[in-house]
Design an enzyme around this catalytic site. Structure first.
Site, PDB file in Angstrom:
ATOM      1  N   ASP A 142       9.089  -1.797   6.427  1.00 48.43           N
ATOM      2  CA  ASP A 142       8.419  -2.810   5.611  1.00 48.43           C
ATOM      3  C   ASP A 142       9.428  -3.890   5.250  1.00 48.43           C
ATOM      4  O   ASP A 142      10.485  -3.593   4.673  1.00 48.43           O
ATOM      5  CB  ASP A 142       7.841  -2.193   4.339  1.00 48.43           C
ATOM      6  CG  ASP A 142       6.643  -1.298   4.624  1.00 48.43           C
ATOM      7  OD1 ASP A 142       6.270  -1.158   5.813  1.00 48.43           O
ATOM      8  OD2 ASP A 142       6.087  -0.739   3.663  1.00 48.43           O
ATOM      9  N   ASP A 154      -7.664  -0.888   3.722  1.00 51.08           N
ATOM     10  CA  ASP A 154      -6.840  -0.568   2.557  1.00 51.08           C
ATOM     11  C   ASP A 154      -7.782  -0.354   1.384  1.00 51.08           C
ATOM     12  O   ASP A 154      -8.452  -1.295   0.939  1.00 51.08           O
ATOM     13  CB  ASP A 154      -5.867  -1.705   2.263  1.00 51.08           C
ATOM     14  CG  ASP A 154      -4.967  -2.000   3.457  1.00 51.08           C
ATOM     15  OD1 ASP A 154      -4.463  -1.029   4.054  1.00 51.08           O
ATOM     16  OD2 ASP A 154      -4.779  -3.180   3.792  1.00 51.08           O
TER      17      ASP A 154
END
Length: 237
Positions: free
Chosen positions: A8, A129
């Site tokens: 990330d 998500d």
């Protein structure tokens, strides 16, 4: 089952967030290329890369870095974060990204997402998500009234074949994956499912394998040395 170690990217560094909260980040590598080199040396053929800055703003902040990782490691890259246009999709394909994760765009501009699906097919993975069962967008900062199962069914009707499902409340928390969520998706759709969020133990990985998910993304558990990539690859063989 494919295993994706996660990188990330936030402000040029390799980090992990808690529940997607940008104020709760931990830096694991100052240079993400070092992380990519580590995963290649550890035996991975794959990487999952997220541009966290881009996920909020819809602008690629780390494109040159992603390109460098591809060129140096040769790993198969699944990339997400900030994809909001067909031009961006084309750009990522051109630099060698293997799979593209698209979330907010699929919710906000269905027609454009459909065109991208038609052009790139199995290279497109749609991110689902979810927070409390509902889809969130814009780097998880905006909630919707769309249930994750209804969204998954709509994606399947559009011709999408793969979804990346994350329970936001579990992400980066090492509290275990949302097994019921994956079971529900498997029952209600025929989509290939990429699991993400909450994985903390080898048993979590084993349970996902038992559910026959297509792929699993592992981030914090690796970086916190809960187990090794070698152990995971042995487990899933």
């Amino acid at each position: 089952m494919i295993i994706y170690p996660a990188i990330d990217l936030l402000d040029g560094k390799c980090v992990r967030l808690q529940k997607g909260d940008f104020k709760k980040s931990t830096t694991y590598y100052e240079d993400p290329l070092d992380a990519a080199r580590f995963w290649k040396k550890s035996g991975s053929d794959y990487l999952h890369i997220v541009d966290l800055n881009g996920s909020k703003d819809g602008i690629f902040y780390h494109l040159d870095l992603v390109k460098s990782i591809i060129e140096e490691t040769g790993l198969s890259i699944q990339f997400g974060g900030g994809i909001r246009s067909k031009e961006q999709v084309d750009q990522l394909i051109q630099i060698g990204v293997d799979r593209l994760v698209i979330g907010s765009l699929a919710v906000k501009n269905v027609d454009l997402f459909q065109r991208i699906l038609e052009d790139y097919g199995d290279k497109i993975v749609c991110a689902i998500d979810a927070k409390n069962g509902y889809v969130a967008t814009d780097g998880w900062t905006s909630a919707s009234q769309l249930s994750y199962i209804d969204f998954a069914k709509a994606l399947e009707r559009m011709g999408c074949t793969q979804v990346l499902y994350t329970d936001i409340e579990r992400d980066g928390m090492l509290t275990g994956p949302d097994l019921k969520g994956y079971e529900h998706l498997k029952k209600e759709t025929s989509l290939n499912i990429v699991a993400s969020g909450g994985i903390a133990t080898l048993e979590d990985v084993n349970q996902l394998k038992s559910l026959d998910v297509y792929a699993t993304i592992i981030g914090k558990a690796f970086y916190e040395k809960r187990f090794s990539l070698e152990q995971v690859l042995t487990l899933i063989q």
